[in-house]
Design an enzyme around this catalytic site. Sequence first.
Site, PDB file in Angstrom:
ATOM      1  N   PRO A  50       0.790  -1.227   0.000  1.00  0.00           N
ATOM      2  CA  PRO A  50       0.000   0.000   0.000  1.00  0.00           C
ATOM      3  C   PRO A  50       0.825   1.282   0.000  1.00  0.00           C
ATOM      4  O   PRO A  50       1.874   1.354   0.631  1.00  0.00           O
ATOM      5  CB  PRO A  50      -0.822  -0.106   1.293  1.00  0.00           C
ATOM      6  CG  PRO A  50      -0.105  -1.098   2.128  1.00  0.00           C
ATOM      7  CD  PRO A  50       0.548  -2.057   1.179  1.00  0.00           C
ATOM      8  N   ASN A  51       0.307   2.241  -0.735  1.00  0.00           N
ATOM      9  CA  ASN A  51       0.829   3.608  -0.821  1.00  0.00           C
ATOM     10  C   ASN A  51       2.140   3.736  -1.598  1.00  0.00           C
ATOM     11  O   ASN A  51       2.619   4.850  -1.821  1.00  0.00           O
ATOM     12  CB  ASN A  51       0.981   4.235   0.588  1.00  0.00           C
ATOM     13  CG  ASN A  51      -0.351   4.295   1.304  1.00  0.00           C
ATOM     14  OD1 ASN A  51      -1.313   4.840   0.763  1.00  0.00           O
ATOM     15  ND2 ASN A  51      -0.444   3.714   2.485  1.00  0.00           N
ATOM     16  N   ARG A  58       4.617  11.377  -2.304  1.00  0.00           N
ATOM     17  CA  ARG A  58       4.352  11.194  -0.876  1.00  0.00           C
ATOM     18  C   ARG A  58       5.659  11.257  -0.074  1.00  0.00           C
ATOM     19  O   ARG A  58       6.607  10.525  -0.369  1.00  0.00           O
ATOM     20  CB  ARG A  58       3.720   9.808  -0.743  1.00  0.00           C
ATOM     21  CG  ARG A  58       3.710   9.172   0.606  1.00  0.00           C
ATOM     22  CD  ARG A  58       3.372   7.685   0.448  1.00  0.00           C
ATOM     23  NE  ARG A  58       3.467   7.017   1.713  1.00  0.00           N
ATOM     24  CZ  ARG A  58       3.962   5.803   1.877  1.00  0.00           C
ATOM     25  NH1 ARG A  58       4.403   5.114   0.844  1.00  0.00           N
ATOM     26  NH2 ARG A  58       4.011   5.262   3.060  1.00  0.00           N
ATOM     27  N   TYR A  63      10.879   8.938   1.155  1.00  0.00           N
ATOM     28  CA  TYR A  63      10.817   7.894   0.125  1.00  0.00           C
ATOM     29  C   TYR A  63      11.498   8.277  -1.186  1.00  0.00           C
ATOM     30  O   TYR A  63      11.575   7.452  -2.099  1.00  0.00           O
ATOM     31  CB  TYR A  63       9.348   7.515  -0.136  1.00  0.00           C
ATOM     32  CG  TYR A  63       8.679   6.943   1.099  1.00  0.00           C
ATOM     33  CD1 TYR A  63       9.086   5.702   1.606  1.00  0.00           C
ATOM     34  CD2 TYR A  63       7.679   7.639   1.772  1.00  0.00           C
ATOM     35  CE1 TYR A  63       8.494   5.181   2.746  1.00  0.00           C
ATOM     36  CE2 TYR A  63       7.087   7.120   2.919  1.00  0.00           C
ATOM     37  CZ  TYR A  63       7.504   5.897   3.402  1.00  0.00           C
ATOM     38  OH  TYR A  63       6.935   5.369   4.534  1.00  0.00           O
ATOM     39  N   ASN A 114       8.231  -5.419  -1.079  1.00  0.00           N
ATOM     40  CA  ASN A 114       8.071  -4.273  -0.195  1.00  0.00           C
ATOM     41  C   ASN A 114       6.598  -4.247   0.173  1.00  0.00           C
ATOM     42  O   ASN A 114       5.763  -3.792  -0.619  1.00  0.00           O
ATOM     43  CB  ASN A 114       8.485  -2.965  -0.879  1.00  0.00           C
ATOM     44  CG  ASN A 114       8.413  -1.783   0.090  1.00  0.00           C
ATOM     45  OD1 ASN A 114       7.877  -1.909   1.197  1.00  0.00           O
ATOM     46  ND2 ASN A 114       8.962  -0.643  -0.314  1.00  0.00           N
ATOM     47  N   ALA A 117       3.127  -0.753   4.620  1.00  0.00           N
ATOM     48  CA  ALA A 117       2.688  -0.794   6.023  1.00  0.00           C
ATOM     49  C   ALA A 117       2.273  -2.205   6.461  1.00  0.00           C
ATOM     50  O   ALA A 117       2.304  -2.515   7.656  1.00  0.00           O
ATOM     51  CB  ALA A 117       1.545   0.186   6.229  1.00  0.00           C
ATOM     52  N   HIS A 120       4.358  -4.340   8.884  1.00  0.00           N
ATOM     53  CA  HIS A 120       4.339  -4.200  10.342  1.00  0.00           C
ATOM     54  C   HIS A 120       3.063  -4.739  10.978  1.00  0.00           C
ATOM     55  O   HIS A 120       2.916  -4.689  12.195  1.00  0.00           O
ATOM     56  CB  HIS A 120       4.491  -2.718  10.711  1.00  0.00           C
ATOM     57  CG  HIS A 120       5.523  -2.013   9.890  1.00  0.00           C
ATOM     58  ND1 HIS A 120       6.865  -2.359   9.935  1.00  0.00           N
ATOM     59  CD2 HIS A 120       5.426  -1.009   8.966  1.00  0.00           C
ATOM     60  CE1 HIS A 120       7.543  -1.579   9.095  1.00  0.00           C
ATOM     61  NE2 HIS A 120       6.686  -0.756   8.495  1.00  0.00           N
ATOM     62  N   ASP A 127       2.137 -15.644   6.764  1.00  0.00           N
ATOM     63  CA  ASP A 127       1.712 -17.034   6.513  1.00  0.00           C
ATOM     64  C   ASP A 127       1.855 -17.384   5.030  1.00  0.00           C
ATOM     65  O   ASP A 127       2.312 -18.480   4.691  1.00  0.00           O
ATOM     66  CB  ASP A 127       0.263 -17.247   6.967  1.00  0.00           C
ATOM     67  CG  ASP A 127       0.139 -17.316   8.478  1.00  0.00           C
ATOM     68  OD1 ASP A 127       1.178 -17.435   9.166  1.00  0.00           O
ATOM     69  OD2 ASP A 127      -0.999 -17.250   8.985  1.00  0.00           O
ATOM     70  N   GLU A 138      13.223  -9.066   1.405  1.00  0.00           N
ATOM     71  CA  GLU A 138      12.377  -7.992   1.965  1.00  0.00           C
ATOM     72  C   GLU A 138      13.073  -6.667   1.696  1.00  0.00           C
ATOM     73  O   GLU A 138      14.267  -6.529   1.961  1.00  0.00           O
ATOM     74  CB  GLU A 138      12.212  -8.198   3.479  1.00  0.00           C
ATOM     75  CG  GLU A 138      11.467  -7.039   4.146  1.00  0.00           C
ATOM     76  CD  GLU A 138      11.348  -7.213   5.668  1.00  0.00           C
ATOM     77  OE1 GLU A 138      11.750  -8.274   6.203  1.00  0.00           O
ATOM     78  OE2 GLU A 138      10.866  -6.268   6.319  1.00  0.00           O
ATOM     79  N   HIS A 140      12.850  -2.249   1.755  1.00  0.00           N
ATOM     80  CA  HIS A 140      12.218  -0.971   2.126  1.00  0.00           C
ATOM     81  C   HIS A 140      13.060   0.171   1.588  1.00  0.00           C
ATOM     82  O   HIS A 140      14.289   0.103   1.632  1.00  0.00           O
ATOM     83  CB  HIS A 140      12.104  -0.828   3.648  1.00  0.00           C
ATOM     84  CG  HIS A 140      11.352  -1.960   4.270  1.00  0.00           C
ATOM     85  ND1 HIS A 140       9.986  -2.055   4.193  1.00  0.00           N
ATOM     86  CD2 HIS A 140      11.785  -3.053   4.921  1.00  0.00           C
ATOM     87  CE1 HIS A 140       9.604  -3.163   4.798  1.00  0.00           C
ATOM     88  NE2 HIS A 140      10.674  -3.793   5.240  1.00  0.00           N
ATOM     89  N   LEU A 141      12.387   1.196   1.122  1.00  0.00           N
ATOM     90  CA  LEU A 141      13.097   2.386   0.671  1.00  0.00           C
ATOM     91  C   LEU A 141      13.776   3.074   1.854  1.00  0.00           C
ATOM     92  O   LEU A 141      14.938   3.465   1.787  1.00  0.00           O
ATOM     93  CB  LEU A 141      12.104   3.363   0.026  1.00  0.00           C
ATOM     94  CG  LEU A 141      11.462   2.889  -1.281  1.00  0.00           C
ATOM     95  CD1 LEU A 141      10.135   3.574  -1.503  1.00  0.00           C
ATOM     96  CD2 LEU A 141      12.404   3.142  -2.441  1.00  0.00           C
ATOM     97  N   SER A 142      13.027   3.221   2.936  1.00  0.00           N
ATOM     98  CA  SER A 142      13.547   3.932   4.098  1.00  0.00           C
ATOM     99  C   SER A 142      14.196   2.949   5.077  1.00  0.00           C
ATOM    100  O   SER A 142      13.956   1.742   5.000  1.00  0.00           O
ATOM    101  CB  SER A 142      12.400   4.671   4.801  1.00  0.00           C
ATOM    102  OG  SER A 142      11.442   3.736   5.278  1.00  0.00           O
ATOM    103  N   ARG A 147      13.136   4.899  12.197  1.00  0.00           N
ATOM    104  CA  ARG A 147      11.850   5.585  12.210  1.00  0.00           C
ATOM    105  C   ARG A 147      11.046   5.218  13.465  1.00  0.00           C
ATOM    106  O   ARG A 147      11.605   4.746  14.447  1.00  0.00           O
ATOM    107  CB  ARG A 147      11.111   5.270  10.906  1.00  0.00           C
ATOM    108  CG  ARG A 147      11.926   5.715   9.676  1.00  0.00           C
ATOM    109  CD  ARG A 147      11.198   5.447   8.382  1.00  0.00           C
ATOM    110  NE  ARG A 147       9.951   6.216   8.309  1.00  0.00           N
ATOM    111  CZ  ARG A 147       9.010   5.996   7.393  1.00  0.00           C
ATOM    112  NH1 ARG A 147       9.171   5.045   6.492  1.00  0.00           N
ATOM    113  NH2 ARG A 147       7.917   6.727   7.397  1.00  0.00           N
ATOM    114  N   ARG A 151       7.485   0.744  13.337  1.00  0.00           N
ATOM    115  CA  ARG A 151       8.043   0.253  12.066  1.00  0.00           C
ATOM    116  C   ARG A 151       9.220  -0.689  12.284  1.00  0.00           C
ATOM    117  O   ARG A 151       9.763  -1.252  11.332  1.00  0.00           O
ATOM    118  CB  ARG A 151       8.488   1.423  11.180  1.00  0.00           C
ATOM    119  CG  ARG A 151       7.354   2.273  10.677  1.00  0.00           C
ATOM    120  CD  ARG A 151       7.838   3.337   9.698  1.00  0.00           C
ATOM    121  NE  ARG A 151       6.923   4.459   9.685  1.00  0.00           N
ATOM    122  CZ  ARG A 151       5.824   4.548   8.922  1.00  0.00           C
ATOM    123  NH1 ARG A 151       5.527   3.593   8.088  1.00  0.00           N
ATOM    124  NH2 ARG A 151       5.041   5.604   8.986  1.00  0.00           N
TER     125      ARG A 151
END
Length: 194
Positions: A50-51, A58, A63, A114, A117, A120, A127, A138, A140-142, A147, A151
């Site tokens: 998402p997002n 954003r 990001y 990625n 949200a 978390h 599963d 896995e 993540h950009l950040s 943070r 997170r």
Amino acid sequence: MACPAVWQYAEQCSFQEAHPGFSEGWGCFYFQGKIAAFVPMKPIFILNGPNLNLIGEREPEIYGAGTLADIEEGLRKQASAAGLEIDFRQTNHEGVLVDWIQEARHAASALILNAGAYTHTSVAVLDALRSLSAPIAEVHLSNIFKREPFRHRSYVSPASTGVICGFGAQSYRLALAAMIEILESSAATRGPHA
Ligand code: DHK
């Protein structure tokens, strides 16, 4: 593995019976009539949660200024230079992400995820990931550990081969490079010369 222009073509291998250690879904490059290299014919799935469709607009200070389409384009070139394909997708819906991860069980040679949200929060994503035998990165950009505390917990990490975060768009490129290396060494050990 770089694919020299002289390699004539890649095709689905048809000699699985002759080489029982060889799995369905692997292809081979021919050079001068001989098998020169092995590559997985299944794409590497790169799934975004998402997002992530809004990156570029954003919170660019977190990001980055690049869009998801920019990231996809770079990864497609990177994969193609290695003779591989990617299947790059984004969804805002947890159930869709779970469906795609399940699809990856049979359709993907590796997964880069990625989960946004859902990283978390989602036991359902964890599963689904646990049902995969392919390598999982896995991403993540950040740097999620710099943070907010919520997170710092990831439901993706326990099922992942490795985790890359904090390098912006480069996190994806590093993850893809790692997946390519894993797939190449797996191809080297599965080939008929092993
Ligand atoms: C992206 C998100 O949307 C957040 O919810 C995660 C991740 C971090 C990223 O850095 O790519 O916490």
